[in-house]
Design an enzyme around this catalytic site. Structure first.
Site, PDB file in Angstrom:
ATOM      1  N   ALA A  64      32.287 -52.355   2.375  1.00  0.00           N
ATOM      2  CA  ALA A  64      31.978 -51.993   3.757  1.00  0.00           C
ATOM      3  C   ALA A  64      33.280 -51.608   4.445  1.00  0.00           C
ATOM      4  O   ALA A  64      34.302 -52.267   4.255  1.00  0.00           O
ATOM      5  CB  ALA A  64      31.336 -53.177   4.485  1.00  0.00           C
ATOM      6  N   TRP A  65      33.230 -50.520   5.224  1.00  0.00           N
ATOM      7  CA  TRP A  65      34.389 -50.124   6.005  1.00  0.00           C
ATOM      8  C   TRP A  65      33.979 -49.186   7.124  1.00  0.00           C
ATOM      9  O   TRP A  65      32.890 -48.626   7.121  1.00  0.00           O
ATOM     10  CB  TRP A  65      35.507 -49.536   5.139  1.00  0.00           C
ATOM     11  CG  TRP A  65      35.150 -48.345   4.265  1.00  0.00           C
ATOM     12  CD1 TRP A  65      33.910 -47.909   3.893  1.00  0.00           C
ATOM     13  CD2 TRP A  65      36.072 -47.456   3.652  1.00  0.00           C
ATOM     14  NE1 TRP A  65      33.983 -46.810   3.087  1.00  0.00           N
ATOM     15  CE2 TRP A  65      35.317 -46.500   2.916  1.00  0.00           C
ATOM     16  CE3 TRP A  65      37.447 -47.358   3.635  1.00  0.00           C
ATOM     17  CZ2 TRP A  65      35.898 -45.468   2.193  1.00  0.00           C
ATOM     18  CZ3 TRP A  65      38.030 -46.326   2.905  1.00  0.00           C
ATOM     19  CH2 TRP A  65      37.264 -45.407   2.198  1.00  0.00           C
ATOM     20  N   HIS A  73      47.228 -47.176  23.581  1.00  0.00           N
ATOM     21  CA  HIS A  73      47.419 -48.210  24.598  1.00  0.00           C
ATOM     22  C   HIS A  73      46.072 -48.827  24.986  1.00  0.00           C
ATOM     23  O   HIS A  73      45.727 -48.918  26.167  1.00  0.00           O
ATOM     24  CB  HIS A  73      48.158 -47.619  25.799  1.00  0.00           C
ATOM     25  CG  HIS A  73      49.484 -47.039  25.416  1.00  0.00           C
ATOM     26  ND1 HIS A  73      50.656 -47.762  25.449  1.00  0.00           N
ATOM     27  CD2 HIS A  73      49.813 -45.816  24.940  1.00  0.00           C
ATOM     28  CE1 HIS A  73      51.649 -47.008  25.026  1.00  0.00           C
ATOM     29  NE2 HIS A  73      51.165 -45.812  24.715  1.00  0.00           N
ATOM     30  N   HIS A  77      48.140 -54.445  23.686  1.00  0.00           N
ATOM     31  CA  HIS A  77      48.913 -53.358  23.082  1.00  0.00           C
ATOM     32  C   HIS A  77      50.396 -53.452  23.420  1.00  0.00           C
ATOM     33  O   HIS A  77      50.819 -54.147  24.337  1.00  0.00           O
ATOM     34  CB  HIS A  77      48.362 -51.999  23.499  1.00  0.00           C
ATOM     35  CG  HIS A  77      48.496 -51.694  24.959  1.00  0.00           C
ATOM     36  ND1 HIS A  77      47.545 -52.064  25.883  1.00  0.00           N
ATOM     37  CD2 HIS A  77      49.470 -51.054  25.678  1.00  0.00           C
ATOM     38  CE1 HIS A  77      47.923 -51.662  27.088  1.00  0.00           C
ATOM     39  NE2 HIS A  77      49.100 -51.055  26.989  1.00  0.00           N
ATOM     40  N   HIS A  83      56.800 -44.174  25.429  1.00  0.00           N
ATOM     41  CA  HIS A  83      55.612 -44.154  26.289  1.00  0.00           C
ATOM     42  C   HIS A  83      55.938 -43.594  27.677  1.00  0.00           C
ATOM     43  O   HIS A  83      55.038 -43.105  28.362  1.00  0.00           O
ATOM     44  CB  HIS A  83      55.079 -45.586  26.402  1.00  0.00           C
ATOM     45  CG  HIS A  83      53.890 -45.757  27.290  1.00  0.00           C
ATOM     46  ND1 HIS A  83      52.811 -44.898  27.282  1.00  0.00           N
ATOM     47  CD2 HIS A  83      53.600 -46.711  28.233  1.00  0.00           C
ATOM     48  CE1 HIS A  83      51.918 -45.304  28.167  1.00  0.00           C
ATOM     49  NE2 HIS A  83      52.379 -46.394  28.764  1.00  0.00           N
ATOM     50  N   HIS A 212      57.255 -50.082  33.546  1.00  0.00           N
ATOM     51  CA  HIS A 212      57.332 -48.942  32.631  1.00  0.00           C
ATOM     52  C   HIS A 212      58.658 -48.195  32.799  1.00  0.00           C
ATOM     53  O   HIS A 212      59.357 -47.903  31.814  1.00  0.00           O
ATOM     54  CB  HIS A 212      56.168 -47.984  32.892  1.00  0.00           C
ATOM     55  CG  HIS A 212      54.843 -48.479  32.438  1.00  0.00           C
ATOM     56  ND1 HIS A 212      54.070 -49.338  33.189  1.00  0.00           N
ATOM     57  CD2 HIS A 212      54.146 -48.230  31.301  1.00  0.00           C
ATOM     58  CE1 HIS A 212      52.950 -49.597  32.543  1.00  0.00           C
ATOM     59  NE2 HIS A 212      52.958 -48.943  31.389  1.00  0.00           N
TER      60      HIS A 212
END
Length: 262
Positions: A64-65, A73, A77, A83, A212
């Site tokens: 299964a996959w 993001h 995360h 970024h 940021h």
């Protein structure tokens, strides 16, 4: 005691349960709250999709996959310097070029849960960090600084987690001088339990989005949507934050883990 002896003690502690592994990541799936941007600025990250390839059937009798569609993001995360425009020129500023030595480091956990419960726009300031250091010890170069707000309790309700109204989002985060101070201290990075590393109102700060802007200007790192910070001590946890090795990646979902004494 040699370094090898120290590693042997760590391994023994993990095997005996004397050292606990705390999961500091949220479940990643279609219901994961994602950052919303004003449409005049940029497109939003698309909702996370999980598509089944096979599950023990005719097209895969023994396995299964799935295949996934998600933004770098999304959920819990890691923000790399690339970024943000201020970090775009660092040759080691993408997740595939960062020195992996930085993916394991001590963590300082600043408990702002009471303040955030009283005021969703609460800002952690430089003065508050200095007061915290006087009680718990110095924030050292190369260490993570994590803002505990217990905001992860809202992960199952995207509306409450993002907490936006006609005036914009209302979530706690750092002041400008908070991040400036951490960069003076040469902290490794900054992490929060909200959807991004900045406060909801940070677009109106000077500079805008200081976490940021200033973290990535200094080739430092960010973590967002962390969980279970209430299970970590103010000092003493070892934080493990290895992003996926995405080519030229600006960030990555991450399974953040903390090692703490049982």
């Amino acid at each position: 005691m040699t370094t090898q002896d120290t590693l042997a003690q760590l391994a023994t502690g993990l095997l005996t349960g004397a050292i606990k592994v705390i999961d500091c990541a949220a479940t990643l799936g279609p219901k994961t709250p994602l950052l919303k941007l004003p449409p005049e600025i940029a497109d939003d990250t698309p909702p996370i999709e999980i598509h089944k390839i096979s599950e023990y059937g005719d097209r895969g009798p023994f396995w299964a996959w799935n295949w996934l569609k998600l933004g770098e993001h999304s959920g819990t995360h890691y923000d790399a310097p690339h970024h943000w425009i201020t970090g775009k020129d660092y040759p080691d500023g993408a997740v595939d070029t960062i020195d992996p030595q930085y993916f394991v480091a001590p963590a300082n956990v600043i408990d702002c849960s009471k303040e955030a419960a009283a005021d969703p726009d609460f800002l952690l300031t430089k003065d508050a960090l200095i007061a915290w250091e006087q009680e718990h010890g110095e924030i050292k170069a190369g260490e993570w600084v994590l803002m505990r707000t217990d905001w992860d309790q809202y992960n199952e309700d995207a509306g409450t987690f993002l907490n936006a109204d006609e005036t914009g989002p209302h979530t706690p985060g750092p002041s400008v001088d908070c991040i400036e101070y951490l960069m003076e201290k040469k902290a490794l990075g900054w992490g929060t339990q909200c959807v991004g590393t900045d406060a909801g109102a940070a677009g109106g700060f000077e500079p805008p989005y200081p976490a940021h802007n200033l973290l990535h200007k200094n080739n430092r790192y960010g973590l967002a949507s962390l969980t279970n910070l209430d299970k970590l001590p103010p000092k003493g946890a070892v934080f493990i934050t290895a992003p996926l090795k995405i080519e030229n990646g600006t960030g990555s979902p991450v399974r953040a883990l903390a090692l703490v004494a049982a």
